[in-house]
Write a protein that holds these residues in place. Structure first.
Motif: not given
Length: 336
Positions: A188-198, A237-247, A249-253
Motif C-alpha cells: 500500500l501507498d498512503y497517498q494512493c487514492l485507489y488505496c483509499h477507495r478500497v 511511529c504510531a505503532g511504537e505506542q500500540g496504535r499502528f492500525w488506528e493511525y 486507518k486515519n491516513l486512509l480515511t
C-alpha cells in the motif's frame, strides 16, 4: 624394427597429447556450463518479479475469456428456454430494463466534473455524458443479469491461478490469528487514492472473516507520491505506542496533505504521546525498513498499489468485494 619402435613412440606421444587436449576441452566446457548456469540463475532471479506479473496477467486474460464464454452459454441456454434469440433476450433483459439518464442527473454530473470539461458548456457535453451514463448502466445491468442466470445452474470449471511465494517479516503489522488458514498481504501507498477507495472493502472483509484470516500490511510508497514514505514512517511511529492500525486507518480515511504538520496533527487527534511520536518521526530508524520493503515489492513484480496477495494469489487495484470473497472462500474450502 627401429622404424617400428619410433612410430610406436610417436603414436604414444600423440595419444597422450590428444588425451590431454580432450581433458582441457572438457574442463573448458564444464567451466563454460558452470558460468552459464550462474548467469541464468542470476537472470531468473532478476526477472522473477516480471515473470510472475506476466503469469498473473495471462491468468487474468484467460479468466476474463472464461467468464465471457460461460456468460454466452448461459444466455444461449436461457434464450432457448424462452424460445427467443440471444440478441432478443439481451435486448429485453438489459436494454429494456435500463433507465435513461434524466436531464437533472446529467446536469449534476456535469457540475461535479465541470473543472475537467475544458471550458465546454453543458449543451456541448450533455450528449457525451448521457451516452457514458447509459453505457455504465447497461454494463451494470448486464452483469446483474449474468449473475441471475448463474444462480439457475451449477457452473463448474475454474482456472488454476498462479501463486507467489511471500516472505513476511515477524514484525510486519498484522491483524488476525498468526495461524489463520488465509493470509492477505496488502502492499500500500498512503497517498494512493485507489488505496483509499478500497479501504471500505478491506474493512468489510476483515469484519466478515474475523478470526479466519490474517491481514498483513506492507509499505510500497511510489515515487510519484512525495509524502508516502514519511507517512509510512509516521504509521510505524504510531505503532511504537500500540496504535499502528488506528493511525493507518486515519491516513486512509481522513483527508489531509500528509505534510509533517499534518502527520503530527493526526497523532495528536489519536492522543499519542507527542514528544515520543515527533522524535520518532524526525529519526530515520524506519527509513531502511521502508526501502527494503519497497525493493522486495519490486522483486515480486509489483508496479502499482494497492496490490493484494491472498495466500499468494495476486489481486491488483480496486476490486469488488466479490473478488476477495471468491478467493477467500476457495482457500477456506481447500484441503489443509
Amino acid at each position: 624394427a627401429i622404424f617400428e619402435s619410433m612410430r610406436s613412440h610417436e603414436e604414444a606421444k600423440a595419444g597422450r597429447y590428444s588425451a590431454e587436449g580432450e581433458a582441457r576441452a572438457n574442463d573448458i566446457l564444464a567451466n563454460a556450463r558452470a558460468i552459464e548456469g550462474r548467469i541464468l540463475a542470476e537472470v531468473d532471479k532478476k526477472a522473477a518479479g516480471r515473470l510472475a506479473r506476466v503469469r498473473d496477467e495471462e491468468y487474468e486474460a484467460r479468466k476474463q475469456a472464461l467468464d465471457e464464454v460461460v456468460a454466452d452459454k448461459l444466455v444461449e441456454k436461457e434464450a432457448a428456454t424462452r424460445g427467443v434469440s440471444a440478441e432478443a433476450l439481451l435486448k429485453a433483459e438489459v436494454d429494456g430494463k435500463v433507465r435513461k439518464p434524466e436531464k437533472s442527473e446529467i446536469e449534476t454530473l456535469y457540475t461535479l466534473n465541470k473543472d475537467r470539461g475544458g471550458g465546454r458548456s453543458l449543451a456541448e457535453v450533455a450528449p457525451q455524458i448521457e451516452r457514458q451514463m447509459l453505457a455504465q448502466r447497461q454494463a451494470e445491468r448486464r452483469t446483474a443479469f449474468y449473475d441471475e442466470l448463474k444462480k439457475k445452474v451449477t457452473v463448474r470449471g475454474s482456472l488454476p491461478q498462479p501463486r507467489t511465494a511471500l516472505s513476511i517479516p515477524a514484525d510486519a503489522p498484522s491483524l488476525g490469528p498468526q495461524d489463520a488458514k488465509v493470509t492477505i498481504v496488502e502492499f500500500l501507498d498512503y497517498q494512493c487514492l485507489y488505496c483509499h477507495r478500497v479501504q471500505g472493502v478491506v474493512d468489510e472483509i476483515l469484519g466478515r472473516y474475523a478470526g479466519k484470516v490474517r491481514f498483513v500490511h506492507r509499505d510500497f510508497p511510489l515515487d510519484m507520491h512525495p509524502q508516502a514514505a514519511v507517512a509510512s514512517r509516521a504509521a510505524h511511529c504510531a505503532g511504537e505506542q500500540g496504535r499502528f492500525w488506528e493511525y493507518h486507518k486515519n491516513l486512509l480515511t481522513v483527508p489531509g496533505d500528509m505534510s509533517e504538520q499534518d502527520l503530527k496533527t493526526r497523532a495528536a487527534s489519536l492522543r499519542l504521546e507527542t514528544g515520543k511520536f515527533e522524535g520518532c518521526l524526525a529519526s530515520d530508524r524506519y527509513a531502511q525498513r521502508g526501502q527494503e520493503t519497497l525493493d522486495y515489492g519490486l522483486q515480486l513484480g509489483i508496479t502499482g498499489t494497492p496490490t493484494f496477495f491472498i495466500n499468494g494469489r495476486r489481486l491488483v487495484g480496486v476490486r469488488p468485494i466479490e473478488d476477495f470473497r471468491a478467493a477467500i472462500e476457495a482457500e477456506l474450502a481447500a484441503a489443509p
